[in-house]
Design an enzyme around this catalytic site. Structure first.
Site, mmCIF file in Angstrom:
data_model
loop_
_atom_site.group_PDB
_atom_site.id
_atom_site.type_symbol
_atom_site.label_atom_id
_atom_site.label_comp_id
_atom_site.label_asym_id
_atom_site.label_seq_id
_atom_site.Cartn_x
_atom_site.Cartn_y
_atom_site.Cartn_z
ATOM 1 N N ASP A 298 -25.959 45.685 34.135
ATOM 2 C CA ASP A 298 -24.835 45.034 33.462
ATOM 3 C C ASP A 298 -24.736 45.598 32.054
ATOM 4 O OD1 ASP A 298 -22.724 43.203 32.975
ATOM 5 O OD2 ASP A 298 -24.132 41.749 32.101
ATOM 6 N N HIS A 299 -23.564 45.504 31.471
ATOM 7 C CA HIS A 299 -23.364 45.906 30.088
ATOM 8 C C HIS A 299 -23.651 44.724 29.165
ATOM 9 C CE1 HIS A 299 -20.464 49.273 31.500
ATOM 10 N NE2 HIS A 299 -21.660 49.773 31.236
ATOM 11 N N TYR A 466 -19.718 41.166 31.216
ATOM 12 C CA TYR A 466 -19.127 40.772 32.508
ATOM 13 C C TYR A 466 -19.012 41.924 33.508
ATOM 14 C CZ TYR A 466 -17.354 37.648 28.812
ATOM 15 O OH TYR A 466 -17.225 36.858 27.692
ATOM 16 N N HIS A 467 -20.001 42.828 33.548
ATOM 17 C CA HIS A 467 -19.881 44.004 34.402
ATOM 18 C C HIS A 467 -21.073 44.205 35.339
ATOM 19 C CE1 HIS A 467 -17.161 45.943 31.069
ATOM 20 N NE2 HIS A 467 -16.513 45.060 31.791
ATOM 21 N N PRO A 468 -21.483 43.211 36.125
ATOM 22 C CA PRO A 468 -22.635 43.419 37.018
ATOM 23 C C PRO A 468 -22.300 44.355 38.178
ATOM 24 C CG PRO A 468 -21.644 41.285 37.440
ATOM 25 C CD PRO A 468 -20.951 41.842 36.229
#
Length: 531
Positions: A298-299, A466-468
């Protein structure tokens, strides 16, 4: 809706990927498609208003997940919003259409074969895109597609301070990009957005709604898939609550598009996963696949919040006058996606691609925007693009929710890179063009301090962007969960198409690559159906 509950394809999840597949596969009138979404229809007014997306968090339109306590982040549990409606996270996100860097897809190609590498994959972005911006100043053709289902446009009404951020980037010698989504996006630009006439344009708007009246497509909402049904090793359908018949049969394929959290969860519930992990959860192993749920990436984002020198930010943008401007003409500050400009940069001269992204927001973005700001402020978010740390999704407890452990900052290199990125953001804030627009720090950012104090602040204040991805990774190796055609190894008629199959997180945002991935998957599925 058809009374017959037997379909050629049953798609689980109506997010960015599921909407693409429902739209593309149902183009063939001889094919029957079911799309099953556990959330409600996307009728909430705030979905249409770009600046209102934080108002959708922790509502029925959000899965409202949380991580386990993160050791390297002061034992905090981090809030993870995920879209829970038609369009999925594309209905509640910041609408940023950022493909990533060429190197991202070349790495996919190394993991899963050359068709996933940049030169072969880029056409799937273009197939999806309908560029609404101005022609290039240099007369060259745009990198974007111009006839796809998803409208892409520059910000319609950027805040005055956003120009100052861009000026600061120029003064720092960063490369100004005519188009952000070229193969090397090292540099800065206004953010391309999924908008049409100032309003959000989600995957549901682009792909699903034009297909919704087709007699061969049934869309189920408020229908939670609880089990994949198997006939031997073949996925034969799904069991879903909220569907009168309970079972939706698939004569060709069940396609999981439930995202990086829920797709591995459904596989694990079906007994597909690591045998030891499944046994701990009381689940019998059906197919041993140890990497299910692993490689979670994730980011992580650290926000530099500062008070604004003048009351010109998005604070108070929901005034009656601005609401009227938006409703009457799709104009004004409510068209803002909040993250109006970005810069991609490398923290070391040895790097050939960016390792940090800076997102500029003309508002203090604190606690995910869950509370409307009362002060005028600005935010530069510093994003770690290529984390070394990886986490896991494992079966959850009695509440049915999966256990999410990103294991943020487990690698010290991630800490060093994030701190270096903050230093670059501080340099931008100090540039005269931007310095004139802010005063003292706010919202957890301590200002310019030594590395030790800054590291403490990072651990206390960093949050997800919010980037899994990565929990059902595709690959050519036998240990991968899905093969290069996205089929689940050890089964038949079961495929995963969403961000969970990405072998490595991209240097950008995940909506665009998920859409392109699903466009390619539609080709693969049609090809496999003719064999």
């Amino acid at each position: 809706m058809s009374k017959d509950r037997t379909y050629d394809y049953v798609i689980v999840g109506a997010g960015s990927a599921g909407c693409v597949l429902a739209g593309r596969l149902s183009e063939d009138p001889s094919v029957k498609v079911a799309l099953v979404e556990s959330g409600p229809r996307d009728r909430k007014t705030e979905i249409r208003i770009p600046a209102a997306f934080p108002k959708l968090f922790k509502t029925p339109y959000d899965w409202n997940y949380a991580t386990t306590k993160q050791t390297a982040l002061d034992d905090r549990e981090l809030y993870w919003p995920r879209g829970h409606t038609l369009g999925g996270s594309s209905a509640i996100n910041a609408m940023m259409w950022v493909r990533g860097h060429r190197a991202d897809y070349d790495a996919w190609g190394e993991a899963a074969g050359s068709p996933w590498s940049y030169d072969e994959f880029v056409r799937y972005f273009q197939r999806a895109e309908r560029w609404q911006g101005a022609a290039r100043a240099d007369g060259e053709d745009t990198v974007y597609g111009t006839a796809g289902p998803l409208h892409i446009s520059p910000p319609r009404h950027p805040n005055p301070t956003t120009a100052a951020f861009l000026d600061a980037c120029r003064a720092q010698g960063l490369c100004e990009l005519d188009e952000l989504n070229q193969d090397d996006h090292s540099g800065f630009a206004l953010t391309p957005l999924n908008q049409y006439k100032g309003r959000r344009w989600s995957a549901a708007d682009g792909y699903l709604k034009p297909a919704a009246r087709r007699p061969n497509l049934d869309v189920y909402t408020d229908a939670r898939v609880t089990r994949i049904d198997f006939d031997g090793t073949r996925a034969a359908g799904v069991v879903a609550s909220g569907v009168s018949a309970g079972v939706l049969r698939a004569t060709r394929e069940v396609i999981l598009c439930a995202g990086a959290i829920n797709s591995p969860q459904l596989l694990q519930q079906a007994g597909i996963g690591d045998p030891e992990t499944l046994a701990e959860a009381g689940i019998d192993t059906f197919v041993a696949s140890p990497d299910v749920g692993r490689h979670l990436q994730d980011h992580l984002m650290y926000p530099l919040n500062v008070r604004a020198a003048k009351p010109v930010t998005l604070t108070g943008a929901d005034s009656p006058a601005n609401i009227a401007r938006f409703l009457l003409g799709g104009r004004g500050p409510l068209t803002s996606n909040v993250g109006e400009a970005v810069a991609f940069l490398a923290t070391s001269p040895e790097l050939t691609a960016p390792d940090i992204e800076l997102v500029y927001a003309p508002v203090p973005f604190v606690n995910h925007g869950l509370e409307a700001p009362t002060e005028h402020g600005l935010t530069v978010g510093v994003i770690l693009l290529q984390p070394k740390s990886e986490g896991r999704i494992t079966p959850g407890g009695p509440d049915g929710k999966p256990r999410i452990d990103p294991d943020y900052l487990a690698h010290e290199e991630d800490v060093r890179t994030l701190v270096a990125g903050v230093r670059r953001a501080e340099e931008l804030l100090a540039q005269s063009a931007l310095a004139a627009h802010h005063t003292e720090p706010m919202g957890g950012y301590p200002g310019v301090v030594d590395d030790e104090a800054l590291t403490r602040s990072v651990r206390a204040n960093a949050e997800t962007l919010y980037h899994p991805v990565g929990t059902c990774r595709m690959g050519s190796d036998e240990g991968s969960v899905t093969d290069p055609r996205l089929r689940v190894r050890g089964t038949e008629g079961l495929r995963v198409v969403d961000a969970s199959v990405m072998p490595r997180i991209t240097r950008g945002h995940t909506h665009a690559p998920t859409v392109a991935l699903a466009e390619r998957a539609a080709d693969l599925i049609r090809e496999d159906a003719t064999k």
